[in-house]
Motif scaffolding. Structure first.
Motif, short mmCIF file in Angstrom:
data_model
loop_
_atom_site.label_atom_id
_atom_site.label_comp_id
_atom_site.label_asym_id
_atom_site.label_seq_id
_atom_site.Cartn_x
_atom_site.Cartn_y
_atom_site.Cartn_z
N VAL A 1 0.75 -0.77 0.32
CA VAL A 1 -0.12 0.03 -0.22
C VAL A 1 1.02 1.05 -0.11
O VAL A 1 1.60 1.32 0.77
N ASP A 2 0.54 2.16 -1.24
CA ASP A 2 0.86 3.27 -0.91
C ASP A 2 0.55 4.09 0.19
O ASP A 2 -0.73 4.42 0.45
N VAL A 3 1.22 4.57 1.27
CA VAL A 3 0.66 5.90 2.08
C VAL A 3 0.92 7.42 1.36
O VAL A 3 2.65 7.80 1.56
N GLU A 4 0.54 8.24 1.07
CA GLU A 4 0.51 9.38 1.05
C GLU A 4 1.19 10.30 1.81
O GLU A 4 0.66 10.26 3.10
N PRO B 1 -5.36 13.79 2.60
CA PRO B 1 -5.38 14.92 1.50
C PRO B 1 -6.02 13.98 0.30
O PRO B 1 -7.64 14.35 -0.62
N ASP B 2 -7.06 12.45 0.96
CA ASP B 2 -7.88 11.71 0.07
C ASP B 2 -8.26 11.24 0.65
O ASP B 2 -8.70 9.73 1.10
N PRO B 3 -9.91 11.61 1.77
CA PRO B 3 -10.35 10.24 2.43
C PRO B 3 -11.07 9.21 1.77
O PRO B 3 -11.66 9.96 0.45
N GLY B 4 -10.92 8.05 2.23
CA GLY B 4 -12.14 7.26 1.40
C GLY B 4 -11.32 6.34 0.04
O GLY B 4 -10.94 5.14 -0.44
N GLY B 5 -10.11 7.92 0.23
CA GLY B 5 -9.14 6.96 -1.28
C GLY B 5 -7.43 6.92 -1.88
O GLY B 5 -7.93 5.98 -2.70
N ALA B 6 -7.18 6.78 -0.07
CA ALA B 6 -5.63 6.18 -0.01
C ALA B 6 -5.24 6.29 1.15
O ALA B 6 -6.24 7.12 2.17
N PHE B 7 -4.54 5.54 1.65
CA PHE B 7 -4.22 5.56 2.79
C PHE B 7 -3.03 6.84 2.98
O PHE B 7 -2.14 7.97 2.71
N ALA B 8 -2.88 7.58 4.46
CA ALA B 8 -1.99 8.62 4.66
C ALA B 8 -1.30 8.76 5.68
O ALA B 8 -1.94 8.36 6.57
N ALA B 9 -0.06 9.50 5.81
CA ALA B 9 0.07 9.57 7.52
C ALA B 9 0.66 11.36 7.86
O ALA B 9 1.54 11.38 6.27
N ILE B 10 0.97 11.72 8.62
CA ILE B 10 1.79 12.59 9.16
C ILE B 10 3.60 12.31 8.15
O ILE B 10 4.40 11.14 8.55
N VAL C 1 8.05 12.52 4.53
CA VAL C 1 8.31 11.07 4.34
C VAL C 1 7.21 10.59 5.91
O VAL C 1 7.07 11.46 6.74
N PRO C 2 6.33 9.98 5.19
CA PRO C 2 4.85 9.39 6.28
C PRO C 2 5.96 8.41 7.26
O PRO C 2 6.46 7.32 6.86
N LEU C 3 5.34 8.82 8.54
CA LEU C 3 6.02 8.22 10.03
C LEU C 3 4.48 7.89 10.60
O LEU C 3 3.21 7.88 10.42
N ASP C 4 5.33 6.80 11.30
CA ASP C 4 5.15 5.62 11.82
C ASP C 4 4.94 5.60 13.38
O ASP C 4 7.27 5.68 13.70
N GLY C 5 4.38 5.76 14.20
CA GLY C 5 4.63 5.31 15.94
C GLY C 5 4.26 5.94 16.82
O GLY C 5 4.01 7.25 16.42
N GLY C 6 5.08 6.16 17.93
CA GLY C 6 4.52 6.74 19.09
C GLY C 6 5.54 7.79 19.70
O GLY C 6 6.25 7.33 20.45
N LEU C 7 5.23 8.86 19.24
CA LEU C 7 6.70 9.75 19.25
C LEU C 7 6.56 10.38 20.66
O LEU C 7 5.85 11.78 20.40
N ASP D 1 -9.36 7.25 6.09
CA ASP D 1 -10.56 7.96 6.91
C ASP D 1 -10.74 9.32 7.04
O ASP D 1 -9.64 9.99 7.01
N GLY D 2 -11.99 10.12 6.93
CA GLY D 2 -11.71 11.28 6.83
C GLY D 2 -11.56 11.93 8.79
O GLY D 2 -11.72 13.48 8.45
N GLY D 3 -11.59 11.45 9.31
CA GLY D 3 -11.95 11.94 10.66
C GLY D 3 -9.80 11.79 10.96
O GLY D 3 -9.64 11.98 12.13
N TYR D 4 -8.93 11.54 9.90
CA TYR D 4 -8.25 11.99 10.52
C TYR D 4 -8.02 13.37 10.78
O TYR D 4 -8.28 14.20 11.35
#
Length: 297
Positions: A152-155, A181-190, A196-202, A261-264
């Motif tokens: 999966v690509d993550v925006e 940027p695209d609720p329901g159409g793509a995955f995205a992350a801060i 670079v999209p980030l993951d984890g507890g900062l 989801d759009g509640g991001y």
């Protein structure tokens, strides 16, 4: 060997994370947490249930005193789909099993309701934990799973650190920014300052990771909101000693994940805070001599 979860499987869930956990099972992306849109524990694999177990977990006043493990022998065709050897097994946690040994399950089947486990921080939403074990290895031990990738690509979502509180939980708040940027159409992350999209507890979980294959070179620094936050090690990040602040007050941290989801919005972990809906917030990050690091006990 790395197991790759197919795109059509991941898209059945509204959010996912490989690094937003303090537990060793997630070290070096060896497990993934999948967040369904309802409280149904949807199966992320196809195969036959080998075993179910009830296990003890940390005593939390907001959570159940037991958790559950479902071990699934993967179908050979499904092993080929994910790049695994025949005989690979899947471990599913945080679901109260409505299945029994011998049941055949397919992707999307309901394994049972999800449970609010004592393994969760209070701010963590119910989810399905998934790991894979190579043939001939124990599926009952907490560690030893194979690395997991996602097809999966993550925006990346750029964020300036500001937003207004739209949700107040007992130990966290969610802001209305950054917007998906695209609720329901793509995955995205801060995203980091380099996009670079980030993951984890900062940085309350000690380490995090990146989404995608272009996170940078091993040993490179990673920055967010103008501050260096860690060092890249393959797809993982070793957090620097830093603290997260909301309007100048130190909070526990920033929870990061991929969402469709759009509640991001940015999720601040803040058990002792006094923020309320409508409050305007500016998040900053600073170097620390005594960073918050949460244990798993």
């Amino acid at each position: 060997m790395t197991v790759t979860l197919p795109r059509d499987v991941v898209r059945r869930y509204r959010r996912f994370s490989r690094f937003n956990s303090p537990y060793p099972a997630h070290d070096r992306s060896r497990a993934i947490d999948l967040y369904p849109s309802s409280n149904d524990g949807l199966s992320p694999v196809t195969g036959t249930v080998r075993e179910t177990r009830t296990v003890g977990c940390p005593d939390r006043p907001y959570a159940a005193s037991t958790d559950h493990l479902i071990v699934i022998d993967l179908a050979d065709e499904w092993c080929r789909r994910i790049g695994a050897e025949p005989g690979t097994t899947a471990r599913v946690l945080h679901v109260i099993p409505d299945v029994v040994p011998g049941d055949d399950v397919s992707v999307g089947d309901v394994l049972g309701p999800m449970t609010r486990s004592g393994f969760f921080g209070r701010w963590v939403d119910n989810h399905v934990h998934l790991g894979f074990r190579a043939p001939g290895t124990s599926a009952l031990r907490a560690s030893g799973s194979l690395p997991v990738a996602v097809d999966v690509d993550v925006e990346p979502i750029r964020w300036d650190g500001t937003g207004s509180v739209v949700v107040c939980g007992p130990s966290s708040v969610v802001l209305d920014a950054p917007e998906h940027p695209d609720p329901g159409g793509a995955f995205a992350a801060i995203a980091s300052d380099d996009g670079v999209p980030l993951d984890g507890g900062l940085a309350h979980y000690g380490g995090g990771g990146t989404f995608g294959r272009d996170g940078g070179r091993d040993g490179e620094g990673v920055s967010l909101l103008g501050t260096r936050v860690g060092t890249l090690r393959a797809s993982t990040i070793e957090w620097d000693p830093i603290d997260v602040f909301a309007n100048g007050r130190r909070v526990t941290g920033l929870s990061m994940f991929a969402a469709s989801d759009g509640g991001y919005g940015a999720k601040l972990v803040d058990p002792d805070g006094d923020l309320t809906v409508g409050d305007r917030v500016r998040v900053t990050i600073r170097e620390s001599d005594d960073p918050i690091r949460l244990s798993v006990g």
